[in-house]
Design a protein around this motif. Structure first.
Motif, PDB file in Angstrom:
ATOM      1  N   ASN A 207     -92.653   3.237  43.791  1.00 28.63           N
ATOM      2  CA  ASN A 207     -92.388   3.512  42.383  1.00 28.63           C
ATOM      3  C   ASN A 207     -93.530   3.191  41.435  1.00 28.63           C
ATOM      4  N   LEU A 208     -94.673   2.775  41.976  1.00 31.15           N
ATOM      5  CA  LEU A 208     -95.811   2.430  41.136  1.00 31.15           C
ATOM      6  C   LEU A 208     -97.060   3.151  41.640  1.00 31.15           C
ATOM      7  N   PRO A 209     -98.036   3.370  40.769  1.00 31.05           N
ATOM      8  CA  PRO A 209     -99.287   3.980  41.214  1.00 31.05           C
ATOM      9  C   PRO A 209     -99.928   3.153  42.327  1.00 31.05           C
ATOM     10  N   GLY A 210    -100.417   3.830  43.353  1.00 34.47           N
ATOM     11  CA  GLY A 210    -101.045   3.149  44.469  1.00 34.47           C
ATOM     12  C   GLY A 210    -100.087   2.727  45.567  1.00 34.47           C
ATOM     13  N   PHE A 211     -98.788   2.740  45.283  1.00 31.77           N
ATOM     14  CA  PHE A 211     -97.792   2.415  46.299  1.00 31.77           C
ATOM     15  C   PHE A 211     -97.436   3.682  47.057  1.00 31.77           C
TER      16      PHE A 211
ATOM     17  N   GLN B 241     -86.392  12.287  41.761  1.00 29.02           N
ATOM     18  CA  GLN B 241     -87.718  11.693  41.573  1.00 29.02           C
ATOM     19  C   GLN B 241     -87.608  10.509  40.615  1.00 29.02           C
ATOM     20  N   TYR B 242     -88.507   9.553  40.770  1.00 23.70           N
ATOM     21  CA  TYR B 242     -88.546   8.395  39.882  1.00 23.70           C
ATOM     22  C   TYR B 242     -89.694   8.615  38.903  1.00 23.70           C
ATOM     23  N   GLY B 243     -89.389   9.306  37.808  1.00 23.60           N
ATOM     24  CA  GLY B 243     -90.422   9.725  36.877  1.00 23.60           C
ATOM     25  C   GLY B 243     -91.446  10.571  37.607  1.00 23.60           C
ATOM     26  N   LYS B 244     -92.710  10.321  37.328  1.00 24.86           N
ATOM     27  CA  LYS B 244     -93.782  11.017  38.038  1.00 24.86           C
ATOM     28  C   LYS B 244     -94.344  10.191  39.192  1.00 24.86           C
ATOM     29  N   GLN B 245     -93.856   8.956  39.316  1.00 19.78           N
ATOM     30  CA  GLN B 245     -94.468   8.038  40.278  1.00 19.78           C
ATOM     31  C   GLN B 245     -94.246   8.435  41.727  1.00 19.78           C
ATOM     32  N   THR B 246     -93.134   9.115  41.997  1.00 20.19           N
ATOM     33  CA  THR B 246     -92.805   9.438  43.391  1.00 20.19           C
ATOM     34  C   THR B 246     -93.199  10.854  43.793  1.00 20.19           C
ATOM     35  N   GLU B 247     -93.694  11.626  42.854  1.00 22.48           N
ATOM     36  CA  GLU B 247     -93.988  13.025  43.147  1.00 22.48           C
ATOM     37  C   GLU B 247     -95.012  13.164  44.267  1.00 22.48           C
TER      38      GLU B 247
ATOM     39  N   GLY C 230     -93.485  11.799  49.570  1.00 26.30           N
ATOM     40  CA  GLY C 230     -92.713  11.873  50.800  1.00 26.30           C
ATOM     41  C   GLY C 230     -91.512  10.949  50.809  1.00 26.30           C
ATOM     42  N   GLN C 231     -90.771  10.988  51.901  1.00 21.05           N
ATOM     43  CA  GLN C 231     -89.528  10.220  52.013  1.00 21.05           C
ATOM     44  C   GLN C 231     -89.477   9.487  53.367  1.00 21.05           C
TER      45      GLN C 231
END
Length: 254
Positions: A122-126, A238-244, A247-248
């Motif tokens: 949910n965060l950039p880089g994750f 999606q969780y905002g744009k963070q997960t775009e 993958g799952q």
């Protein structure tokens, strides 16, 4: 008796595998916390007490600590242990959990961690592990669990954990910020590819999702376990744009 919590299946896999090997009863913590249910428990003579749960931001998942605070145990366990799952290190998770049990008059004797595939993105880089990385972690976990079971059966005092660097900073300062600002269902959005299957509603461990007009709505009691995101067959959550485009993954997902 083993109490467990799991969102995407990693901790469930560990708990179910251990329960089978130990011959123990499994109890799902979110089901126990349903409104109106008494949280009173008794153990048979010589019975151990176990907890299996994921690490959230280098600390026990908040729902597990909430359960500990509300439960009443009418017996003294022969041995009390915790097994936490994490994508990397666990910081001071065991110390925090031990203190929660101590406040209930229970001594934590065995502390173990199991490395499992990443789920929090949910965060950039994750990001998720590669498929090869997922398989490697699961294979190593499968090999590790019997050793943990052996330690539990022998009632060893153990702190067999991947603590990592800067554990206090991660488990207290960063975790505090995580709980204050990042546990929220407000960023969730539903894409037009949603087919109203209701699978997100089914897999949410705390019943935080309902369908309205065939589309999921969140009820603001979210743990950010990301089960809804990872289980959606259309990847429409999606969780905002963070997960775009990230993958799952959930345990057992092919």
């Amino acid at each position: 008796m083993i109490f467990y919590y799991s969102g995407c299946g990693n901790s469930r896999f560990v708990a179910e595998t251990m329960a089978k090997k130990l011959g123990e009863k499994l109890i799902f913590i979110p089901s126990e916390l349903k409104e109106g249910k008494a949280l009173d428990y008794s153990l048979s003579q010589g019975e151990s007490l176990g907890f299996v749960f994921p690490v959230y931001a280098w600390a026990p998942a908040p729902i597990v600590l909430d359960f500990i605070a509300k439960m009443t145990l009418h017996s003294t366990p022969a041995y009390t242990y915790m097994v936490c799952t994490a994508g990397d290190d666990v910081g001071q998770t065991a110390d925090i959990f031990s203190q929660a049990l101590k406040e209930k008059g229970i001594e934590l004797q065995g502390c173990y961690s199991v490395l499992m595939p990443e789920t929090y993105i949910n965060l950039p880089g994750f990001k998720l592990d590669t498929p090869e990385g997922e398989r490697s972690k699961i294979n190593k976990a499968t090999d590790r669990i019997p050793h943990i079971v052996e330690s539990i059966l022998e009632k060893r005092y153990a702190k067999d954990l991947t603590i990592g660097s800067m554990p206090w900073l991660k488990s207290h300062l960063i975790n505090k910020l995580f709980k204050s600002f990042l546990i929220s269902d407000k960023p969730f959005k539903v894409l037009d590819s949603c087919v109203s299957c209701g699978h997100c509603e089914e897999v949410c461990p705390v019943g935080n999702i309902h369908l309205e007009g065939g589309r999921p709505q969140w009820n603001h009691q979210c743990l950010c376990c990301m089960a809804c995101y990872h289980h959606c067959p259309q990847n429409a959550i999606q969780y905002g744009k963070q997960t775009e485009g990230k993958g799952q993954y959930y345990f057992g997902h092919k």
